[in-house]
Design an enzyme around this catalytic site. Structure first.
Site, PDB file in Angstrom:
ATOM      1  N   LYS A  92       0.841  -1.191   0.000  1.00  0.00           N
ATOM      2  CA  LYS A  92       0.000   0.000   0.000  1.00  0.00           C
ATOM      3  C   LYS A  92       0.880   1.245   0.000  1.00  0.00           C
ATOM      4  CE  LYS A  92      -3.799   2.071   2.706  1.00  0.00           C
ATOM      5  NZ  LYS A  92      -4.656   1.896   3.898  1.00  0.00           N
ATOM      6  N   SER A 167      -9.537   1.745   3.262  1.00  0.00           N
ATOM      7  CA  SER A 167      -8.719   2.493   2.330  1.00  0.00           C
ATOM      8  C   SER A 167      -7.704   1.624   1.575  1.00  0.00           C
ATOM      9  CB  SER A 167      -7.952   3.574   3.110  1.00  0.00           C
ATOM     10  OG  SER A 167      -7.074   2.987   4.082  1.00  0.00           O
ATOM     11  N   SER A 191      -9.690  -0.564   7.597  1.00  0.00           N
ATOM     12  CA  SER A 191      -9.200  -0.376   6.229  1.00  0.00           C
ATOM     13  C   SER A 191      -8.452  -1.553   5.625  1.00  0.00           C
ATOM     14  CB  SER A 191      -8.312   0.874   6.164  1.00  0.00           C
ATOM     15  OG  SER A 191      -9.074   2.034   6.329  1.00  0.00           O
TER      16      SER A 191
END
Length: 501
Positions: A92, A167, A191
């Site tokens: 990420k 996210s 997330s």
């Protein structure tokens, strides 16, 4: 909505791509090499990512160097090599990698190249992992749909017109699309677990303090945790065993040794007391999601677990508590992005105007909203009324979990109140915030939690969430693995994974 059982689904859908464990066996048997796995991952990304947009950047040169180093490890020290050695991974884009552009999906950090690599990532690299790229996410990890990225949204591999969750949507989507066997994400209020649920993969959030946050671009420091998104519970345990453990560079890192998460996988759930939180099955949960999760509970009961209804009365206060504490911490953490030290700089003769123009042009709407909310909550005259009161409620939430865990060994409940929704469907911020209503209490209390696939509704995945007491991360894996092995929902491939197979 059509809800089907595992027995019905398994007759018509083939299994997913290979797991970390399976690829590790092939590498040691000489059936493949790290370079071959890297080439296959890159080819797969090239085939599907124009539709998914899971990646913000690819790191081919770094990956080739790492693949060659992994090959040497496997040849020279095969018995000592980690199961992750030679296996492709995606990161990420809130995780710092030395000299690799790291933007947190924000224009304000475009072009930023960190001078160091974060601890969790470095532990993967030391184990021989091969980094293929940085994944798309909601800007500064603020969002539940991955529509808040400054560089465009991510599509769900089950239906690219729908969101993958957020996210960590890019990390979830690339695993669900079959491009890599695992990825790292970050979980501040769900997330990792929420996109895992919406994308049909496994997502694990460790106990707060078990994985170092050094090198993680901060959103809310008392809530953020790094964790894996994988194709199986065993894979998640393997990754956690590698990245977890004390780090003196993180003042919130816990010094106690990790329990072996892999060794607990085969213990099953017979004799375990599993709590079913009444409030997590309330009116806000899609009835079809509730039905899928209740079917999963019956499976666990059939495996020998005892189900017991429990109550967490302050659940309704969790959302408002979170959305005072998290924005307050984000307003403080994001104050450093001012155009002076790194990232975007919008020049102006006035220093104050330079600050304001840089932040106005660099931050997206959701980030601005949360910074303003947090600044207000921390401002003179409102600190006691909002922030201090929210911290008191947070303590009550944590104490309620402690009380419940005196009677049960783990909690089982939905991960998300709904399946993946279409892009643009939830323009109202409050309706978007509701996506995390059954995940964010776990972050407020610092508990470990995992989402594991437990069914489909009209072709869209549903997730079962398992929550355990602090530092009982191995128990989370134990329960999730028992359920996973009894059903096999994790082996169902997304349409994009099938397309590129």
């Amino acid at each position: 909505m059509a809800v089907i059982s595992w027995s019905e689904r398994s007759r018509t859908v083939s299994s997913t791509g290979k797991t970390i464990r399976e690829l590790a066996r092939e590498l040691r048997a000489g059936a493949t090499t790290p370079r071959v796995l890297l080439d296959e991952a890159m080819a797969h990304i090239n085939a599907v990512d124009s539709r998914v947009h899971a990646y913000l950047s690819l790191t081919r040169e770094l990956a080739e160097r790492q693949a060659d180093a992994a090959q040497r490890m496997l040849e020279e020290h095969p018995d000592d090599a980690s199961p992750l050695c030679g296996i492709p991974v995606a990161l990420k884009d809130v995780l710092c990698v030395e000299d690799v552009e790291t933007t947190a999906a924000s224009r304000i950090l475009k072009g930023f190249r960190p001078p160091y690599t974060g601890t969790a990532v470095q532990r993967l690299f030391d184990a021989g992992a091969v980094c293929v790229g940085k994944t798309n996410c909601d800007e500064f990890a603020m969002g539940s749909s991955n529509e808040n990225s400054a560089f465009g949204p991510v599509g769900n591999p089950w239906d690219v017109e729908r969101v993958p969750g957020g996210s960590s949507g890019g990390s979830a989507a690339t695993v669900a699309a079959g491009s890599v066997p695992y990825a790292l994400g970050s979980d501040t209020g769900g997330s990792i677990r929420q996109p895992a649920s919406l994308s049909g993969v496994v997502g694990f959030k460790p106990t707060y303090g078990r994985v170092s946050r050094y090198g993680l671009i901060a959103f809310a420091s008392s809530l953020d945790q790094i964790g894996p998104l994988t194709r199986s519970v065993e894979d998640a345990a393997l990754v956690y065993a590698t990245i977890g453990g004390h780090d003196p560079r993180d003042s919130t890192s816990d010094p106690r040794a990790l329990d072996d998460p892999v060794g607990a996988l085969g213990e099953g759930v017979a004799g375990l007391r599993l709590g079913v939180p009444r409030e997590y099955f309330g009116s806000g949960i899609d009835p079809a999601v509730r039905a899928s999760v209740e079917e999963a509970l019956r499976v666990l009961e059939g495996l020998g677990a005892t189900l017991q209804e429990v109550s967490l009365p302050t659940t309704d206060a969790g959302l408002s508590t979170y959305y005072i504490i998290a924005p307050a911490e984000c307003s403080s953490n994001l104050a450093r992005y001012d155009g002076v030290r790194f990232g975007l700089r919008v020049d102006d003769p006035s220093l104050t105007e330079m600050y304001m123009r840089t932040r106005d042009q660099g931050f997206g709407a959701e980030v601005k909203r949360r910074v303003m909310l947090g600044t207000y909550a921390l401002s003179s005259g409102y600190y006691d009324a909002y922030y201090r009161k929210a911290q008191k409620v947070r303590t009550v939430i944590a104490e309620e979990f402690t009380r419940v865990f005196q009677d049960v060994d783990a909690l089982v409940c939905p991960t998300s109140p709904s399946v993946a929704f279409t892009m643009g469907e939830r323009e109202d911020p409050l309706s978007m915030y509701m996506c995390d209503v059954v995940t964010l209490p776990v972050n407020l209390a610092g508990l470990p939690g995992i989402s594991v696939p437990c069914g489909f509704i009209d072709g869209l995945p549903v997730g079962l969430q398992v929550i355990a007491p602090r530092f009982e991360d191995a128990r989370v894996f134990r329960v999730a693995h028992a359920y996973e092995q009894a059903t096999g929902w994790h082996t169902v491939r997304s349409p994009l994974a099938e397309l590129a197979a």
